[in-house]
Design an enzyme around this catalytic site. Structure first.
Site, PDB file in Angstrom:
ATOM      1  N   ASP A   8       0.844  -1.203   0.000  1.00 50.75           N
ATOM      2  CA  ASP A   8       0.000   0.000   0.000  1.00 50.75           C
ATOM      3  C   ASP A   8       0.879   1.253   0.000  1.00 50.75           C
ATOM      4  OD1 ASP A   8      -2.485  -1.638   0.534  1.00 50.75           O
ATOM      5  OD2 ASP A   8      -1.289  -2.115   2.295  1.00 50.75           O
ATOM      6  N   HIS A  54      -4.809  -3.526   6.307  1.00 45.06           N
ATOM      7  CA  HIS A  54      -4.574  -3.750   4.876  1.00 45.06           C
ATOM      8  C   HIS A  54      -5.915  -4.130   4.245  1.00 45.06           C
ATOM      9  CE1 HIS A  54      -3.038  -4.939   1.038  1.00 45.06           C
ATOM     10  NE2 HIS A  54      -3.523  -6.160   1.191  1.00 45.06           N
TER      11      HIS A  54
HETATM   12  P1  NAD Z   1      -2.198 -18.367  -4.312  1.00 44.98           P
HETATM   13  O1  NAD Z   1      -3.577 -18.928  -4.141  1.00 44.98           O
HETATM   14  O2  NAD Z   1      -1.591 -18.302  -5.659  1.00 44.98           O
HETATM   15  O3  NAD Z   1      -1.195 -19.180  -3.395  1.00 44.98           O
HETATM   16  C1  NAD Z   1      -1.472 -19.481  -2.072  1.00 44.98           C
HETATM   17  C2  NAD Z   1      -0.719 -20.754  -1.731  1.00 44.98           C
HETATM   18  O4  NAD Z   1      -0.843 -20.971  -0.348  1.00 44.98           O
HETATM   19  C3  NAD Z   1      -1.274 -22.002  -2.437  1.00 44.98           C
HETATM   20  O5  NAD Z   1      -0.224 -22.643  -3.149  1.00 44.98           O
HETATM   21  C4  NAD Z   1      -1.785 -22.863  -1.284  1.00 44.98           C
HETATM   22  O6  NAD Z   1      -1.612 -24.256  -1.517  1.00 44.98           O
HETATM   23  C5  NAD Z   1      -0.895 -22.363  -0.151  1.00 44.98           C
HETATM   24  N1  NAD Z   1      -1.388 -22.663   1.190  1.00 44.98           N
HETATM   25  C6  NAD Z   1      -2.680 -22.682   1.629  1.00 44.98           C
HETATM   26  N2  NAD Z   1      -2.729 -23.081   2.909  1.00 44.98           N
HETATM   27  C7  NAD Z   1      -1.448 -23.303   3.293  1.00 44.98           C
HETATM   28  C8  NAD Z   1      -0.854 -23.771   4.500  1.00 44.98           C
HETATM   29  N3  NAD Z   1      -1.593 -24.076   5.559  1.00 44.98           N
HETATM   30  N4  NAD Z   1       0.485 -23.898   4.540  1.00 44.98           N
HETATM   31  C9  NAD Z   1       1.240 -23.618   3.484  1.00 44.98           C
HETATM   32  N5  NAD Z   1       0.735 -23.199   2.296  1.00 44.98           N
HETATM   33  C10 NAD Z   1      -0.595 -23.044   2.213  1.00 44.98           C
HETATM   34  O7  NAD Z   1      -2.247 -16.935  -3.614  1.00 44.98           O
HETATM   35  P2  NAD Z   1      -1.219 -15.733  -3.787  1.00 44.98           P
HETATM   36  O8  NAD Z   1      -1.610 -14.901  -4.950  1.00 44.98           O
HETATM   37  O9  NAD Z   1       0.174 -16.226  -3.682  1.00 44.98           O
HETATM   38  O10 NAD Z   1      -1.624 -14.848  -2.493  1.00 44.98           O
HETATM   39  C11 NAD Z   1      -1.392 -15.354  -1.195  1.00 44.98           C
HETATM   40  C12 NAD Z   1      -2.066 -14.476  -0.152  1.00 44.98           C
HETATM   41  O11 NAD Z   1      -1.504 -13.170  -0.150  1.00 44.98           O
HETATM   42  C13 NAD Z   1      -3.565 -14.273  -0.371  1.00 44.98           C
HETATM   43  O12 NAD Z   1      -4.203 -14.341   0.888  1.00 44.98           O
HETATM   44  C14 NAD Z   1      -3.645 -12.848  -0.911  1.00 44.98           C
HETATM   45  O13 NAD Z   1      -4.901 -12.272  -0.661  1.00 44.98           O
HETATM   46  C15 NAD Z   1      -2.557 -12.204  -0.105  1.00 44.98           C
HETATM   47  N6  NAD Z   1      -2.041 -10.930  -0.587  1.00 44.98           N
HETATM   48  C16 NAD Z   1      -1.696 -10.005   0.345  1.00 44.98           C
HETATM   49  C17 NAD Z   1      -1.179  -8.782  -0.047  1.00 44.98           C
HETATM   50  C18 NAD Z   1      -0.773  -7.749   0.967  1.00 44.98           C
HETATM   51  O14 NAD Z   1      -0.410  -6.637   0.562  1.00 44.98           O
HETATM   52  N7  NAD Z   1      -0.780  -8.010   2.273  1.00 44.98           N
HETATM   53  C19 NAD Z   1      -1.035  -8.500  -1.401  1.00 44.98           C
HETATM   54  C20 NAD Z   1      -1.379  -9.469  -2.326  1.00 44.98           C
HETATM   55  C21 NAD Z   1      -1.893 -10.688  -1.914  1.00 44.98           C
HETATM   56  C1  LMR Z   2      -3.737  -6.532  -2.640  1.00 42.76           C
HETATM   57  O1  LMR Z   2      -3.716  -5.521  -1.924  1.00 42.76           O
HETATM   58  O2  LMR Z   2      -3.313  -6.528  -3.808  1.00 42.76           O
HETATM   59  C2  LMR Z   2      -4.341  -7.803  -2.103  1.00 42.76           C
HETATM   60  O3  LMR Z   2      -4.332  -7.785  -0.706  1.00 42.76           O
HETATM   61  C3  LMR Z   2      -5.710  -8.006  -2.654  1.00 42.76           C
HETATM   62  C4  LMR Z   2      -6.304  -9.341  -2.238  1.00 42.76           C
HETATM   63  O4  LMR Z   2      -7.468  -9.331  -1.776  1.00 42.76           O
HETATM   64  O5  LMR Z   2      -5.635 -10.377  -2.394  1.00 42.76           O
END
Ligand code: NAD
Ligand code: LMR
Length: 338
Positions: free
Chosen positions: A164, A192
């Site tokens: 962010d 967030h």
């Molecule tokens: P994704 O679905 O591509 O990958 C998630 C992975 O986590 C999968 O491979 C799944 O098998 C694994 N997983 C699920 N449970 C698990 C466990 N108990 N132990 C280990 N691995 C496990 O998702 P992504 O695009 O990589 O995003 C991951 C997370 O990050 C999501 O929750 C998304 O919303 C979040 N995110 C946060 C931000 C932020 O700024 N904070 C930004 C973008 C995404």
């Molecule tokens: C982001 O800020 O890009 C993500 O947290 C959005 C989401 O819900 O995975």
């Protein structure tokens, strides 16, 4: 893989290693972007059993990069083993919101992931482990992890709002036509989520105060919602949530934590509140922070005007609601983290 014998070695566990963010993040860590080229890394990839084979494929690709400072790569489907002796933990894997899932369902599903991971960190991690939660809802997932790791100091647990923060820098640079490097003292407060408060009251562009340079209407009605809703906009455009930019922000967060923030500037991170700026103690809340001697510190004594106060309070109220929901589910004790 080769090694440089004199360089320190750090064990790093990444959860969700076979996911989208993992695929970008792991290569950046292994190349030295996160901890610096003077540090060797031992990578541990934690996945659910169904995705362990895909994580093995990523491990093969990591090996094929022949990164000079990558000592080892191991794949786990067991949290206790994956976090044993860990120095840096990046908790990316989370349960996404599925069709028909209410927020309470999402918090409960993630409690089933982050509670056991907190216990595993408590059981085996180094006392000075640095934990960054990326998986959403990141702040409250971090609260759950910390609550399940009572023997590890609360200041070792953080959640990511650096994406962010970077989004805010980029929007301001685009608006004013200056380089992001000319922009200082931006802050993200709160959760967030779309309630976050991207704050430029104290920000400067090329040394000049942002409120003097950019009109208040644009800041309130374009800048704040664009930053706060950027994650949703990316999902809408890509059909998947941000991945490379999220991985980049995780690298930035950890590098700032370990190596410090520049004098005169600050960044944003969600840390366990000590009550600063009226945020209830124990909530994992984003603040303007500096990193000194390897520890985050909230930037003290900032003037908070009435508009900022109302925006911070709104996001903190959402954090309180999430905390109360996970308390009701028995995922966090009523007395809080410690
Ligand atoms: P994704 O679905 O591509 O990958 C998630 C992975 O986590 C999968 O491979 C799944 O098998 C694994 N997983 C699920 N449970 C698990 C466990 N108990 N132990 C280990 N691995 C496990 O998702 P992504 O695009 O990589 O995003 C991951 C997370 O990050 C999501 O929750 C998304 O919303 C979040 N995110 C946060 C931000 C932020 O700024 N904070 C930004 C973008 C995404
Ligand atoms: C982001 O800020 O890009 C993500 O947290 C959005 C989401 O819900 O995975």
């Amino acid at each position: 893989m080769s090694s440089t014998a004199a360089a320190p070695v750090v064990t790093i566990t990444v959860t969700g290693a076979a996911g989208q963010i993992g695929y970008s993040l792991l290569f950046r860590i292994a190349s030295g972007d996160m901890l610096g080229e003077d540090t060797r890394v031992r990578l541990r990839l934690l996945e659910v059993p169904q995705a362990a084979k895909a994580a093995e494929g990523t491990a093969m690709e990591l090996a094929d990069c022949a990164f000079p400072r990558l000592e080892s790569i191991d794949v786990y489907d067991d949290a206790r083993a994956a976090f044993d002796g860990v120095g840096v933990a990046l908790l990316v894997g989370a349960r996404p919101r599925g069709p028909g899932m209410e927020r309470g369902d999402l918090l409960e599903a993630n409690g089933g992931i982050f509670g056991p991971q907190g216990e595993a960190i408590n059981a085996g991690a180094a006392q000075d482990v640095r934990v960054l939660v990326v998986g959403n809802p990141a702040n409250t997932n971090a609260l759950i992890v910390a609550a399940h790791a009572p023997d590890i100091p609360a200041d070792r647990f953080t959640a990511m709002t650096r994406l962010d923060h970077n989004r805010a820098l980029s929007q301001l640079a685009d608006k004013t036509g200056v380089a992001v490097t000319e922009i200082e003292r931006v802050a993200i407060w709160g959760n967030h989520s779309a309630t976050q408060y991207p704050d430029v009251c104290h920000a400067r562009i090329a040394g000049r105060p942002v409120p003097e340079l950019i009109d208040a209407h644009w800041l309130e009605h374009t800048f704040i919602p664009t930053v706060a809703k950027r994650g949703a906009a990316i999902i809408e455009a890509r059909g998947a949530s941000s991945a490379a930019s999220a991985a980049n922000a995780a690298i930035d967060h950890m590098r700032s934590w370990v190596r410090g923030t520049p004098e005169g500037d600050w960044t944003s991170a969600a840390i366990v509140s000590d009550g600063s700026y009226g945020v209830p103690e124990g909530l994992v809340c984003s603040y303007p922070v500096v990193s000194r001697d390897g520890a985050w510190q909230v930037v003290p004594d900032l003037e908070v005007n009435a508009f900022a106060r109302s925006r911070i309070d709104r996001s903190v109220a959402e954090l309180v609601e999430e905390r109360d929901a996970v308390r009701a589910l028995g995922l966090v004790r009523p007395e809080g983290i410690r």
